[in-house]
Design a protein around this motif. Sequence first.
Motif, short mmCIF file in Angstrom:
data_model
loop_
_atom_site.label_atom_id
_atom_site.label_comp_id
_atom_site.label_asym_id
_atom_site.label_seq_id
_atom_site.Cartn_x
_atom_site.Cartn_y
_atom_site.Cartn_z
N GLY A 348 0.81 -1.22 0.00
CA GLY A 348 0.00 0.00 0.00
C GLY A 348 0.84 1.26 0.00
O GLY A 348 0.41 2.31 -0.50
N LEU A 349 2.06 1.19 0.54
CA LEU A 349 2.94 2.36 0.55
C LEU A 349 3.38 2.74 -0.85
O LEU A 349 3.83 3.86 -1.08
N LEU A 350 3.29 1.80 -1.79
CA LEU A 350 3.64 2.09 -3.19
C LEU A 350 2.47 2.72 -3.94
O LEU A 350 2.60 3.07 -5.11
N GLY A 351 1.32 2.83 -3.28
CA GLY A 351 0.15 3.35 -3.98
C GLY A 351 -0.48 2.34 -4.90
O GLY A 351 -1.18 2.69 -5.85
N VAL A 352 -0.24 1.04 -4.64
CA VAL A 352 -0.75 -0.03 -5.49
C VAL A 352 -1.68 -0.91 -4.67
O VAL A 352 -1.35 -1.31 -3.55
N GLU A 353 -2.84 -1.22 -5.22
CA GLU A 353 -3.78 -2.12 -4.57
C GLU A 353 -3.58 -3.55 -5.09
O GLU A 353 -3.23 -3.74 -6.26
N ARG A 354 -3.84 -4.51 -4.23
CA ARG A 354 -3.69 -5.92 -4.65
C ARG A 354 -4.57 -6.23 -5.86
O ARG A 354 -4.18 -7.00 -6.75
N ALA A 355 -5.76 -5.62 -5.93
CA ALA A 355 -6.66 -5.87 -7.05
C ALA A 355 -6.03 -5.48 -8.39
O ALA A 355 -6.32 -6.08 -9.42
N GLU A 356 -5.15 -4.46 -8.37
CA GLU A 356 -4.48 -4.05 -9.61
C GLU A 356 -3.50 -5.11 -10.08
O GLU A 356 -3.28 -5.29 -11.28
N LEU A 357 -2.88 -5.82 -9.14
CA LEU A 357 -1.94 -6.88 -9.50
C LEU A 357 -2.67 -8.14 -9.96
O LEU A 357 -2.15 -8.91 -10.76
N GLU A 358 -3.88 -8.34 -9.46
CA GLU A 358 -4.64 -9.54 -9.82
C GLU A 358 -5.38 -9.35 -11.14
O GLU A 358 -5.43 -10.26 -11.96
N CYS A 359 -6.00 -8.20 -11.35
CA CYS A 359 -6.66 -7.85 -12.62
C CYS A 359 -7.48 -9.03 -13.15
O CYS A 359 -7.13 -9.69 -14.11
N ARG A 360 -8.62 -9.27 -12.53
CA ARG A 360 -9.45 -10.43 -12.83
C ARG A 360 -10.62 -10.08 -13.74
O ARG A 360 -10.98 -8.92 -13.92
N GLY A 361 -11.23 -11.11 -14.30
CA GLY A 361 -12.54 -11.06 -14.94
C GLY A 361 -12.75 -9.89 -15.87
O GLY A 361 -11.99 -9.66 -16.81
N GLN A 362 -13.82 -9.12 -15.61
CA GLN A 362 -14.18 -8.01 -16.49
C GLN A 362 -13.12 -6.92 -16.49
O GLN A 362 -12.93 -6.26 -17.51
N ASP A 363 -12.43 -6.73 -15.35
CA ASP A 363 -11.35 -5.74 -15.32
C ASP A 363 -10.27 -6.11 -16.34
O ASP A 363 -9.77 -5.26 -17.08
N ARG A 364 -9.89 -7.39 -16.37
CA ARG A 364 -8.86 -7.84 -17.29
C ARG A 364 -9.34 -7.71 -18.74
O ARG A 364 -8.59 -7.29 -19.61
N GLU A 365 -10.59 -8.05 -18.99
CA GLU A 365 -11.12 -7.92 -20.34
C GLU A 365 -11.12 -6.46 -20.79
O GLU A 365 -10.77 -6.16 -21.94
N ARG A 366 -11.48 -5.53 -19.90
CA ARG A 366 -11.47 -4.11 -20.26
C ARG A 366 -10.06 -3.65 -20.62
O ARG A 366 -9.88 -2.90 -21.59
N VAL A 367 -9.06 -4.10 -19.86
CA VAL A 367 -7.68 -3.70 -20.15
C VAL A 367 -7.24 -4.24 -21.50
O VAL A 367 -6.64 -3.53 -22.31
N ILE A 368 -7.54 -5.51 -21.77
CA ILE A 368 -7.16 -6.10 -23.06
C ILE A 368 -7.84 -5.38 -24.21
O ILE A 368 -7.23 -5.09 -25.25
N HIS A 369 -9.11 -5.02 -24.05
CA HIS A 369 -9.82 -4.29 -25.11
C HIS A 369 -9.22 -2.90 -25.32
O HIS A 369 -9.12 -2.42 -26.46
N LYS A 370 -8.79 -2.25 -24.24
CA LYS A 370 -8.13 -0.94 -24.40
C LYS A 370 -6.81 -1.08 -25.14
O LYS A 370 -6.47 -0.25 -26.00
N ILE A 371 -6.03 -2.12 -24.81
CA ILE A 371 -4.77 -2.36 -25.51
C ILE A 371 -5.03 -2.60 -27.00
O ILE A 371 -4.32 -2.07 -27.87
N LEU A 372 -6.06 -3.39 -27.31
CA LEU A 372 -6.39 -3.65 -28.71
C LEU A 372 -6.78 -2.38 -29.46
O LEU A 372 -6.36 -2.16 -30.60
N ARG A 373 -7.59 -1.53 -28.81
CA ARG A 373 -7.97 -0.27 -29.47
C ARG A 373 -6.74 0.60 -29.74
O ARG A 373 -6.62 1.22 -30.80
N TYR A 374 -5.80 0.63 -28.79
CA TYR A 374 -4.58 1.40 -28.99
C TYR A 374 -3.76 0.84 -30.15
O TYR A 374 -3.29 1.59 -31.01
N LEU A 375 -3.60 -0.48 -30.18
CA LEU A 375 -2.80 -1.11 -31.23
C LEU A 375 -3.43 -0.97 -32.62
O LEU A 375 -2.74 -0.75 -33.62
N LEU A 376 -4.74 -1.07 -32.68
CA LEU A 376 -5.42 -1.07 -33.98
C LEU A 376 -5.66 0.33 -34.53
O LEU A 376 -6.04 0.47 -35.69
N THR A 377 -5.42 1.34 -33.69
CA THR A 377 -5.54 2.72 -34.20
C THR A 377 -4.19 3.36 -34.41
O THR A 377 -4.13 4.51 -34.84
#
Length: 377
Positions: A348-377
């Motif tokens: 927590g002193l790093l300003g990082v939450e455990r959920a950010e390191l785990e990146c599960r389910g819909q959160d992970r899908e949203r990140v992958i879709h954002k990466i794809l939009r960046y790559l494809l544009t």
Amino acid sequence: SFVVAELLERGHTVVCGAVRASSPAAAKYRIEGGLHARGLWSPQVERACAQEGRLRVAVGSLLAPSMGLEGGSSPGSDAIARQVGTVLHLASEVDLRGDFEAHQTSNVGGTVEALRLAHRARAKFVFASTTDVLPPGWGDAEPLPFELPLPPESEGYKLSKLVGERLVESALKDPRSNLEGATIVRLGFVGGSAKSGACNPKDFLSRLLIGFAHTRTFPQPSGPEPQSLTRFLPVDTASRALATLAVSGEGVGRPARVPNGGGEAGTCRVVHLSACGPDLALSELHEILQRFGPPFDPLPQEPFGDWVRRAELDGALSVWPVLSWARNREHFPPLNSRSARPTMRGLGLLGVERAELECRGQDRERVIHKILRYLLT
């Protein structure tokens, strides 16, 4: 660029940089251009860049003596070096097919010069390494560099980073050292931004995703080994942690007192920072890509051998440059055999939450879709 933006958004931090360029003005333009290109030009960053003294840039080089900031040709480079409180060394050559010789100049020689600058500036040193230096199946322990075995010279990237780590530990042991302490951050695979999807289009993950688009097919899951997408830590999460370590870092990771032979001891801190969520199976990735839509809908599956041959025909346009080593494999290779877990002490002193390191389910899908939009544009 992400670490620079993180530091500039912390209102009190002065950022100094050594950049390959023809002049200090051109060097600053390169940094600002990188911030713009990755969507990091926020109002806070813009104000910081406009504020005199917040972003100080000199013409330098990774391999120049003290990175060009001591006695360099750039006006004001000596003054910048004298003001440095922390040297944050992130630069690295990465060629997973290259041997030690291919990495030695940048990854070992560059670390020597960065340490020389930190010594002369009497500064702290933060060294970005990799969890690749750990044996497969590693758990929670955070060993010092000399507690780890050296890999063979054929594994050039891994060996060069461990040699770099040992240089850091050795510098702290030297009674002549002026280092104020050092932190070794072993990073897992770093992928695109969770906020914007901005990423390195040439890294393995990006090439793999674009390879699916170029081949218009998907490798069919098969074989006895688990098959999944590379676990990745979003670059904005990694940069936030690195920026915090550059400023403070107390209470995080494993601190070890390293005797220097002169009756004193320096502190070498080891931190592991990597994704720790569940693996994303190939079958789930296939569904995520199809839900993204064109060019992944439809996305028929075919045996891995056929898919690799199709990727080879596509050549340098997609995944072949980073997957050619798998040409003779019958099944998609396992990509997450190294299971080093992230440091949780003081996370927590790093300003990082455990959920950010785990990146599960819909959160992970949203990140992958954002990466794809960046790559494809």
